[in-house]
Write a protein that holds these residues in place. Structure first.
Motif, PDB file in Angstrom:
ATOM      1  N   ALA A  59       0.831  -1.210   0.000  1.00 57.49           N
ATOM      2  CA  ALA A  59       0.000   0.000   0.000  1.00 57.49           C
ATOM      3  C   ALA A  59       0.863   1.257   0.000  1.00 57.49           C
ATOM      4  O   ALA A  59       0.570   2.226  -0.692  1.00 57.49           O
ATOM      5  CB  ALA A  59      -0.933  -0.004   1.212  1.00 57.49           C
ATOM      6  N   LYS A  60       1.965   1.223   0.753  1.00 57.87           N
ATOM      7  CA  LYS A  60       2.856   2.395   0.795  1.00 57.87           C
ATOM      8  C   LYS A  60       3.431   2.662  -0.595  1.00 57.87           C
ATOM      9  O   LYS A  60       3.485   3.807  -1.055  1.00 57.87           O
ATOM     10  CB  LYS A  60       3.984   2.145   1.803  1.00 57.87           C
ATOM     11  CG  LYS A  60       4.952   3.293   1.955  1.00 57.87           C
ATOM     12  CD  LYS A  60       4.270   4.526   2.532  1.00 57.87           C
ATOM     13  CE  LYS A  60       5.152   5.741   2.392  1.00 57.87           C
ATOM     14  NZ  LYS A  60       4.386   6.979   2.160  1.00 57.87           N
ATOM     15  N   MET A  61       3.848   1.601  -1.280  1.00 58.82           N
ATOM     16  CA  MET A  61       4.386   1.766  -2.623  1.00 58.82           C
ATOM     17  C   MET A  61       3.307   2.310  -3.564  1.00 58.82           C
ATOM     18  O   MET A  61       3.576   3.166  -4.411  1.00 58.82           O
ATOM     19  CB  MET A  61       4.919   0.427  -3.154  1.00 58.82           C
ATOM     20  CG  MET A  61       6.235   0.011  -2.514  1.00 58.82           C
ATOM     21  SD  MET A  61       6.662  -1.726  -2.801  1.00 58.82           S
ATOM     22  CE  MET A  61       6.967  -1.728  -4.568  1.00 58.82           C
ATOM     23  N   GLN A  99       0.687   4.146  -2.715  1.00 53.06           N
ATOM     24  CA  GLN A  99       0.431   5.550  -2.387  1.00 53.06           C
ATOM     25  C   GLN A  99       1.490   6.460  -3.000  1.00 53.06           C
ATOM     26  O   GLN A  99       1.179   7.508  -3.577  1.00 53.06           O
ATOM     27  CB  GLN A  99       0.407   5.716  -0.856  1.00 53.06           C
ATOM     28  CG  GLN A  99      -0.831   5.105  -0.215  1.00 53.06           C
ATOM     29  CD  GLN A  99      -0.626   4.770   1.257  1.00 53.06           C
ATOM     30  OE1 GLN A  99       0.447   4.994   1.819  1.00 53.06           O
ATOM     31  NE2 GLN A  99      -1.645   4.223   1.879  1.00 53.06           N
ATOM     32  N   ASP A 100       2.753   6.057  -2.868  1.00 46.25           N
ATOM     33  CA  ASP A 100       3.830   6.864  -3.455  1.00 46.25           C
ATOM     34  C   ASP A 100       3.679   6.957  -4.973  1.00 46.25           C
ATOM     35  O   ASP A 100       3.924   8.006  -5.573  1.00 46.25           O
ATOM     36  CB  ASP A 100       5.200   6.260  -3.114  1.00 46.25           C
ATOM     37  CG  ASP A 100       5.554   6.460  -1.640  1.00 46.25           C
ATOM     38  OD1 ASP A 100       4.830   7.190  -0.946  1.00 46.25           O
ATOM     39  OD2 ASP A 100       6.551   5.866  -1.192  1.00 46.25           O
ATOM     40  N   ILE A 158       0.839   9.370  -5.883  1.00 44.52           N
ATOM     41  CA  ILE A 158       1.240  10.761  -5.618  1.00 44.52           C
ATOM     42  C   ILE A 158       2.117  11.259  -6.772  1.00 44.52           C
ATOM     43  O   ILE A 158       1.952  12.373  -7.263  1.00 44.52           O
ATOM     44  CB  ILE A 158       1.981  10.876  -4.262  1.00 44.52           C
ATOM     45  CG1 ILE A 158       1.000  10.669  -3.112  1.00 44.52           C
ATOM     46  CG2 ILE A 158       2.668  12.238  -4.122  1.00 44.52           C
ATOM     47  CD1 ILE A 158       1.642  10.528  -1.743  1.00 44.52           C
ATOM     48  N   CYS A 204      -5.792   2.791  -4.244  1.00 45.08           N
ATOM     49  CA  CYS A 204      -5.029   3.747  -3.430  1.00 45.08           C
ATOM     50  C   CYS A 204      -5.488   5.173  -3.710  1.00 45.08           C
ATOM     51  O   CYS A 204      -5.721   5.960  -2.790  1.00 45.08           O
ATOM     52  CB  CYS A 204      -3.536   3.639  -3.728  1.00 45.08           C
ATOM     53  SG  CYS A 204      -2.781   2.102  -3.172  1.00 45.08           S
ATOM     54  N   MET A 250      -7.283   7.936  -1.239  1.00 44.69           N
ATOM     55  CA  MET A 250      -6.621   9.216  -0.960  1.00 44.69           C
ATOM     56  C   MET A 250      -7.368  10.395  -1.596  1.00 44.69           C
ATOM     57  O   MET A 250      -6.909  11.527  -1.509  1.00 44.69           O
ATOM     58  CB  MET A 250      -5.184   9.160  -1.493  1.00 44.69           C
ATOM     59  CG  MET A 250      -4.301   8.180  -0.737  1.00 44.69           C
ATOM     60  SD  MET A 250      -2.787   7.790  -1.654  1.00 44.69           S
ATOM     61  CE  MET A 250      -1.871   9.311  -1.407  1.00 44.69           C
ATOM     62  N   VAL A 284      -2.401   9.542   4.708  1.00 46.33           N
ATOM     63  CA  VAL A 284      -1.124   9.713   4.043  1.00 46.33           C
ATOM     64  C   VAL A 284      -0.765  11.183   4.034  1.00 46.33           C
ATOM     65  O   VAL A 284      -1.506  12.008   3.521  1.00 46.33           O
ATOM     66  CB  VAL A 284      -1.181   9.188   2.592  1.00 46.33           C
ATOM     67  CG1 VAL A 284       0.163   9.363   1.924  1.00 46.33           C
ATOM     68  CG2 VAL A 284      -1.597   7.734   2.596  1.00 46.33           C
ATOM     69  N   MET A 333       1.277  14.021   2.628  1.00 42.17           N
ATOM     70  CA  MET A 333       2.072  14.277   1.427  1.00 42.17           C
ATOM     71  C   MET A 333       3.139  15.348   1.661  1.00 42.17           C
ATOM     72  O   MET A 333       3.983  15.580   0.831  1.00 42.17           O
ATOM     73  CB  MET A 333       1.168  14.693   0.265  1.00 42.17           C
ATOM     74  CG  MET A 333       0.398  13.506  -0.315  1.00 42.17           C
ATOM     75  SD  MET A 333      -0.906  13.988  -1.447  1.00 42.17           S
ATOM     76  CE  MET A 333       0.033  14.635  -2.820  1.00 42.17           C
ATOM     77  N   ILE A 360       7.200   1.939   8.289  1.00 39.52           N
ATOM     78  CA  ILE A 360       6.309   2.785   7.484  1.00 39.52           C
ATOM     79  C   ILE A 360       5.461   3.710   8.381  1.00 39.52           C
ATOM     80  O   ILE A 360       5.153   4.836   8.015  1.00 39.52           O
ATOM     81  CB  ILE A 360       5.419   1.905   6.585  1.00 39.52           C
ATOM     82  CG1 ILE A 360       6.281   1.277   5.481  1.00 39.52           C
ATOM     83  CG2 ILE A 360       4.273   2.704   5.962  1.00 39.52           C
ATOM     84  CD1 ILE A 360       5.609   0.160   4.717  1.00 39.52           C
ATOM     85  N   PRO A 371      12.275  -0.951  -4.279  1.00 34.40           N
ATOM     86  CA  PRO A 371      11.171  -0.183  -3.703  1.00 34.40           C
ATOM     87  C   PRO A 371      10.713  -0.744  -2.352  1.00 34.40           C
ATOM     88  O   PRO A 371      10.192  -0.008  -1.521  1.00 34.40           O
ATOM     89  CB  PRO A 371      10.064  -0.305  -4.748  1.00 34.40           C
ATOM     90  CG  PRO A 371      10.407  -1.503  -5.561  1.00 34.40           C
ATOM     91  CD  PRO A 371      11.906  -1.618  -5.526  1.00 34.40           C
ATOM     92  N   ARG A 408      11.295   1.248   1.577  1.00 31.43           N
ATOM     93  CA  ARG A 408      10.150   1.489   2.446  1.00 31.43           C
ATOM     94  C   ARG A 408      10.142   0.604   3.693  1.00 31.43           C
ATOM     95  O   ARG A 408       9.236   0.699   4.511  1.00 31.43           O
ATOM     96  CB  ARG A 408       8.860   1.320   1.662  1.00 31.43           C
ATOM     97  CG  ARG A 408       8.648   2.505   0.732  1.00 31.43           C
ATOM     98  CD  ARG A 408       7.798   2.142  -0.465  1.00 31.43           C
ATOM     99  NE  ARG A 408       7.663   3.278  -1.349  1.00 31.43           N
ATOM    100  CZ  ARG A 408       8.342   3.418  -2.489  1.00 31.43           C
ATOM    101  NH1 ARG A 408       9.212   2.503  -2.849  1.00 31.43           N
ATOM    102  NH2 ARG A 408       8.159   4.475  -3.253  1.00 31.43           N
ATOM    103  N   GLN A 419      -6.201  -0.062   3.206  1.00 30.62           N
ATOM    104  CA  GLN A 419      -5.702   1.222   2.715  1.00 30.62           C
ATOM    105  C   GLN A 419      -6.078   1.485   1.257  1.00 30.62           C
ATOM    106  O   GLN A 419      -5.642   2.443   0.665  1.00 30.62           O
ATOM    107  CB  GLN A 419      -4.174   1.279   2.843  1.00 30.62           C
ATOM    108  CG  GLN A 419      -3.681   1.121   4.262  1.00 30.62           C
ATOM    109  CD  GLN A 419      -2.180   1.304   4.361  1.00 30.62           C
ATOM    110  OE1 GLN A 419      -1.678   2.401   4.178  1.00 30.62           O
ATOM    111  NE2 GLN A 419      -1.472   0.222   4.629  1.00 30.62           N
ATOM    112  N   ARG A 420      -6.854   0.565   0.665  1.00 32.84           N
ATOM    113  CA  ARG A 420      -7.224   0.698  -0.745  1.00 32.84           C
ATOM    114  C   ARG A 420      -8.713   0.474  -0.884  1.00 32.84           C
ATOM    115  O   ARG A 420      -9.265  -0.409  -0.212  1.00 32.84           O
ATOM    116  CB  ARG A 420      -6.504  -0.365  -1.602  1.00 32.84           C
ATOM    117  CG  ARG A 420      -5.051  -0.151  -1.808  1.00 32.84           C
ATOM    118  CD  ARG A 420      -4.415  -1.402  -2.373  1.00 32.84           C
ATOM    119  NE  ARG A 420      -4.382  -2.467  -1.384  1.00 32.84           N
ATOM    120  CZ  ARG A 420      -3.390  -3.340  -1.247  1.00 32.84           C
ATOM    121  NH1 ARG A 420      -2.363  -3.297  -2.051  1.00 32.84           N
ATOM    122  NH2 ARG A 420      -3.421  -4.280  -0.320  1.00 32.84           N
ATOM    123  N   ASP A 421      -9.357   1.200  -1.789  1.00 31.64           N
ATOM    124  CA  ASP A 421     -10.758   0.915  -2.066  1.00 31.64           C
ATOM    125  C   ASP A 421     -10.855  -0.390  -2.844  1.00 31.64           C
ATOM    126  O   ASP A 421      -9.944  -0.759  -3.577  1.00 31.64           O
ATOM    127  CB  ASP A 421     -11.387   2.057  -2.874  1.00 31.64           C
ATOM    128  CG  ASP A 421     -11.740   3.233  -1.978  1.00 31.64           C
ATOM    129  OD1 ASP A 421     -11.408   3.167  -0.769  1.00 31.64           O
ATOM    130  OD2 ASP A 421     -12.336   4.205  -2.470  1.00 31.64           O
TER     131      ASP A 421
END
Lengths: 247, 489
Positions: free
Chosen positions: A193-195, A197-198, A201, A225, A229, B3, B5, B39, B341, B345, B462-464
Motif C-alpha cells: 500500500a505504501k508503494m 500511495q507513493d 502521488i 489507493c 486518498m 497519508v 504528502m 512505514i 522499492p 520502504r 488502505q485501498r478501495d
C-alpha cells in the motif's frame, strides 16, 4: 491466422469491459479469433509463491486450451510473462513449447506482429501517464528501462501516439514498481500500500488526468489507493483508448 | 491510516526512530512486521526512501557518462564468473604471492574459526584495543562481539558504523550503515554515549564529536582491522575502498593489520581491478570513485605485520549450487538496495539479517533456510535490482528460485501452503472456477479472496475495493456470442 484470446481471471471477474474492448479491437483487424470457453488462469498465483506442484495442472489446462492456435493473445503483460518465462511446472512437450513461444501480450501483438499503423476510430484528448507493469517492462521489454544504458523506446507509447489528442506526461520515477506484485498486495499489505500511495502521488504531481497501462492488475491496486486518498486520477487499460471506448 | 504528502524536516527531527526486526533465536524473521513499523514512522520512511532514491539517481547519472557502461558490467560479470570457476586456483596464487610479500595467510572454514584466528593473533600481540574499519564479512561472522567478549575494546572507525555500534544496532545498509537515522537520532546516540551536547543535532558538530572521540583510540590501538573489497591474486595484494580514509587509519596506525575477507573476493590480475573500481562507487553512491582506494601489498616496514584471514563461511557450498552460485559475484555495492522499492520502504534492519534488500533475500536463506524463509517473499519480483547490479547477478530470478526451493523444503508458511493447494485445485478445473466466480457478489467475495486467498480486509485497509461489475467477461461472451452462433469452436 488463428488467434486464441485469453482473458486473465481477475479481468474476467472484475474488469470484464477490458476483455470486451480487447475482443472488439482485435475483431477490427479481420483475424480468426476464438475465446476457448474452458479457460481459467495462467497460474501465476501459485508459481510466484514457489508452488510448482500446485501450478502444474493449471498450466496443463492452459496448454490444452491454447495449443491449437497460431497466436495466443491476452491483454496482460504479466500473464504473458508467466506463460513465456515461467511455464516450467509441466513437461516441456511440443505443445507446451509452441504455446510458450506464441503467446503475446496485446501491446506486443499490435506493435510487433500485426503492426497496426493507425487507430482512426480513436481519439483521446487528455494528459496521460503510462504505467509499465514490471513483468511487461523488464520481462517482455515493452519499453527501455531506466536502469540500463540503452536507447529510449516504448511500445505502448508508440501505439498511443497513433491515437488523436493523447498528451504524455512524465513521472518522477518512470518505472518504479507500484507494489501490486500479485499475492504481495495482500501478503505484504503494508509495504504494498505504501508503494501504491507513493506511485499515485507521483502520478498526481505529474499532472496526469489518466493513467494508462497494459495491465489491469497494477491499475486495480493504484486505483484503490488513489480513491482512498481522494485523488482525481482515472485509470484505464490501454485497449480502452486504442479501441476508442472512452470518447 | 492517513497519508501525509507534505512531511517536513521538523516532523522528521521530532519523530522516534523505528527499530528493526525482532530477533528470536531460530524463529523465522517477520520482515513485514518490522517494515510496517518502519512505514508508521512516516517521516523516517520518507527520508530513507528519498536518500536512497537520490543515490539511485546519482548512479544513473554516472552510468550515462560512461558510453561503455553495459560492456563494463558484462566484463565484470565475466571476470567474476571465470574466477569462481577456478576459485581454488586463484586463491592459491593469491596465498603464494601474499606470503612472498610477507603477509601471513590463514584459512577459516566458518565464522567461528575466523573469529578464533583473529583473536589469537590479537592476543599474541597483547592487543587491548582494536580499531576496525567497516567489513560486511566481520558483520557476517559476528566478529566484533566475539572480540569484545575476550575483553578487547573494539572501535569502529567508519562514521556510520560507529553510530550503529554506539546504538547497539547492526548496519542497515552495506554502504551507508546508518542511512535510516535522522541527525536527531544520531545526536541522541552521541549524547548518551559520547557525552555530546544534548539537543545539538548540527551535522558538523556530530561528525566532529565522533572524530575527536575516536582519534585517541586510533593512536593507542595495538591492532587495526579491515575487510577487503578485492584480493588481487597476481600481486598478492588486498584492496580496500572507503570514503572516509578510515581503513587507512585502521590499517596504518597500529603495527598490526588484520584483514578478514571472503574467499569470493579474489580477482586474477591487477588489470581486472580497474573494471571493478570503475563500477563500484558509481553503482554504490553515484560518485566516480571512492575517496580512498587503498592497495595493501604487504606489512609496513619497521616492525609492521599484516595477517589475512580467508573466510569460507558457506561460500564453497554456494559455489557447488548451480542455482545460487551467481550470488558469489556480489561486490557489496548496495545498488540493489538503493533501487529496491521494498527496501526503501522497509529499512535494512527489518530483514533481521547481515545482508538486507535484494541481495539479502538471496544470500540469507543460504545461511539459514528456516530463519530467513520469509525474506524471498519481501519482493514484488520487479527486477530493477538485477538491472542495476554491476556484476549482473540475476537477483530477481534467484528470489523466485528460492521460493520454489523453500516450498519444496516445506518452509512455506501454513497460510501460503493451504491457499496455494486450494487455488491450484480450483484453477485447474473450469467448472470449480466458474462456480467460484459465478456471479458478481460471489466474485467480489472470492476476488481478491479467491485470487490471492486472503480476506478482503487486507486489500481494503488502505485501498478501495474494485468496482463490482454485473457480469463476468465469460458470461458476457456466452450471452453475446455463443447464442448468436459466433463461436468458431
Amino acid at each position: 491466422m488463428k488467434v486464441g484470446l485469453f482473458i486473465p481471471c481477475y479481468m474476467d471477474a472484475l474488469e470484464p469491459e477490458v476483455g470486451v474492448s480487447t475482443l472488439k479491437l482485435l475483431e477490427r483487424f479481420n483475424l480468426d479469433i476464438t475465446y476457448p470457453f474452458d479457460q481459467t488462469c495462467c497460474g501465476q498465483l501459485m508459481t510466484n509463491t514457489g508452488c510448482q506442484k500446485e501450478a502444474a495442472a493449471t498450466e496443463a489446462l492452459f496448454v490444452k486450451n491454447f495449443a491449437y492456435f497460431d497466436y495466443i493473445v491476452m491483454p496482460s503483460g504479466s500473464c504473458t510473462h508467466q506463460v513465456r518465462a515461467n511455464f516450467t511446472a509441466i513437461e516441456q512437450t511440443e505443445d507446451v513449447k509452441h504455446v510458450r513461444r506464441n503467446t503475446y501480450d496485446l501491446v506486443e501483438f499490435l506493435h510487433d506482429i500485426i503492426r497496426v499503423d493507425a487507430f482512426p476510430w480513436a481519439s483521446f484528448p487528455y494528459k496521460v501517464a503510462i504505467h509499465y507493469n514490471c513483468n511487461a517492462l523488464r520481462g517482455l521489454r515493452h519499453a527501455s528501462m531506466s536502469e540500463l544504458r540503452e536507447p529510449y523506446f516504448s511500445k505502448p507509447k508508440d501505439l498511443l501516439k497513433k491515437v488523436r489528442g493523447v498528451e504524455f506526461v512524465d513521472l518522477e520515477r518512470p518505472d518504479e514498481c507500484c507494489g501490486f506484485g500479485g499475492t504481495f498486495s495482500v501478503f505484504e499489505e503494508g509495504v504494498s500500500a505504501k508503494m501504491g500511495q507513493d506511485k499515485v502521488i507521483d502520478q498526481y504531481k505529474s499532472g496526469a488526468e489518466y493513467v494508462v497501462s497494459a495491465d489491469s492488475s497494477c491499475l486495480m491496486h493504484q486505483k484503490g489507493c488513489a480513491q482512498r486518498m481522494k485523488l482525481p486520477l482515472k485509470y484505464v487499460h490501454i485497449v480502452q483508448i486504442l479501441n476508442g471506448d472512452l470518447q | 491510516m492517513s497519508v501525509n504528502m507534505n512531511l517536513n524536516d521538523d516532523a522528521l527531527q521530532h519523530e522516534t526512530e523505528p527499530k528493526g526486526a525482532i530477533i528470536n533465536g531460530n524463529k523465522p524473521i517477520d520482515q513485514l512486521e518490522a517494515a510496517n513499523r518502519f512505514i508508521l514512522a512516516q517521516a523516517h520512511e520518507k527520508m530513507h526512501d528519498n536518500r536512497l532514491w537520490d543515490l539511485r539517481k546519482k548512479r544513473d547519472a554516472q552510468m550515462h557518462l560512461i558510453p561503455e557502461w553495459e560492456e563494463l558490467r558484462q566484463l565484470a560479470s565475466d571476470i567474476k564468473e571465470h574466477t569462481l570457476e577456478h576459485l581454488a586456483y586463484y586463491l592459491e596464487i593469491f596465498e603464494k604471492n601474499a606470503k612472498a610479500n610477507g603477509i601471513h595467510v590463514y584459512w577459516a572454514i566458518d565464522a567461528e574459526e575466523c573469529n578464533a584466528i583473529a583473536i589469537k593473533i590479537m592476543k599474541d600481540h597483547k592487543t587491548r584495543t582494536l580499531v576496525k574499519s567497516k567489513s560486511m564479512l566481520g558483520e557476517e561472522c559476528g566478529l566484533r562481539h566475539a572480540v569484545e567478549k575476550e575483553g578487547i575494546i573494539v572501535i569502529e572507525t567508519d562514521l556510520g558504523e560507529r553510530i550503529q555500534q554506539l546504538d547497539n544496532e547492526d548496519p542497515s545498509h552495506v554502504v551507508v550503515p546508518a542511512v535510516h537515522k535522522s541527525r536527531t537520532d544520531v545526536s541522541r546516540v552521541f549524547t548518551k554515549t559520547l557525552n555530546a551536547q544534548a539537543g545539538n543535532n548540527d551535522i558538523h558538530y556530530l561528525a566532529e564529536t565522533q572524530r575527536e572521540t575516536n582519534r585517541p583510540y586510533i593512536l593507542k590501538a595495538e591492532a587495526g582491522m579491515t575487510g577487503g573489497n578485492f584480493l588481487v591474486a597476481e600481486t598478492g595484494a588486498v584492496v580496500v575502498c572507503t570514503n572516509e580514509g578510515n581503513a587507512d587509519l585502521s590499517a596504518n596506525t597500529p603495527k598490526l593489520h588484520i584483514v578478514t575477507v571472503g574467499i569470493e573476493k579474489v580477482i586474477p590480475k591487477l588489470e581486472h581491478l580497474a573494471v571493478f573500481i570503475r563500477l563500484l562507487s558509481r553503482s554504490a553512491l553515484g560518485s566516480p570513485i571512492t575517496q580512498y582506494t587503498s592497495y595493501f601489498r604487504g606489512p609496513r616496514q619497521q616492525g609492521g605485520e599484516m595477517h589475512v584471514i580467508l573466510v569460507d563461511n558457506t561460500r564453497s557450498t554456494r559455489l557447488a549450487d548451480k542455482q545460487f552460485k551467481a550470488g558469489l559475484k556480489c561486490i557489496r555495492c548496495g545498488a540493489c538496495m538503493n533501487t529496491c522499492p521494498v527496501f526503501r520502504r522497509s529499512g535494512g534492519l527489518s530483514y533481521g539479517s547481515t545482508y538486507a534488500g535484494p541481495i539479502g533475500l538471496i544470500l540469507s536463506p543460504g545461511y539459514n533456510k528456516h530463519k530467513f524463509r520469509n525474506l524471498p517473499f519481501a519482493s514484488t519480483l520487479n527486477g530493477s535490482c538485477a538491472n542495476v547490479c554491476p556484476v549482473k547477478i540475476n537477483i530477481h530470478e534467484q528470489i523466485f528460485t528460492w521460493r520454489v526451493v523453500l516450498a519444496e523444503k516445506g518452509e512455506l508458511s501454513f497460510t501460503k501452503r493451504v491457499m496455494m493447494q486450494a487455488a491450484g485445485k480450483i484453477l485447474a478445473h473450469p467448472s470449480l472456477y466458474r462456480a467460484a466466480i459465478s456471479n458478481a457478489d460471489r466474485a467480489l467475495k472470492y476476488l481478491p479472496h479467491f485470487l490471492v486467498y486472503n480476506n478482503l480486509n487486507t486489500w481494503g485497509r488502505q485501498r478501495d475495493l474494485p468496482f463490482t461489475p454485473k457480469e463476468t467477461f465469460h458470461s458476457w461472451y456466452e450471452r453475446n456470442y455463443m447464442k448468436k452462433g459466433k463461436v468458431h469452436e
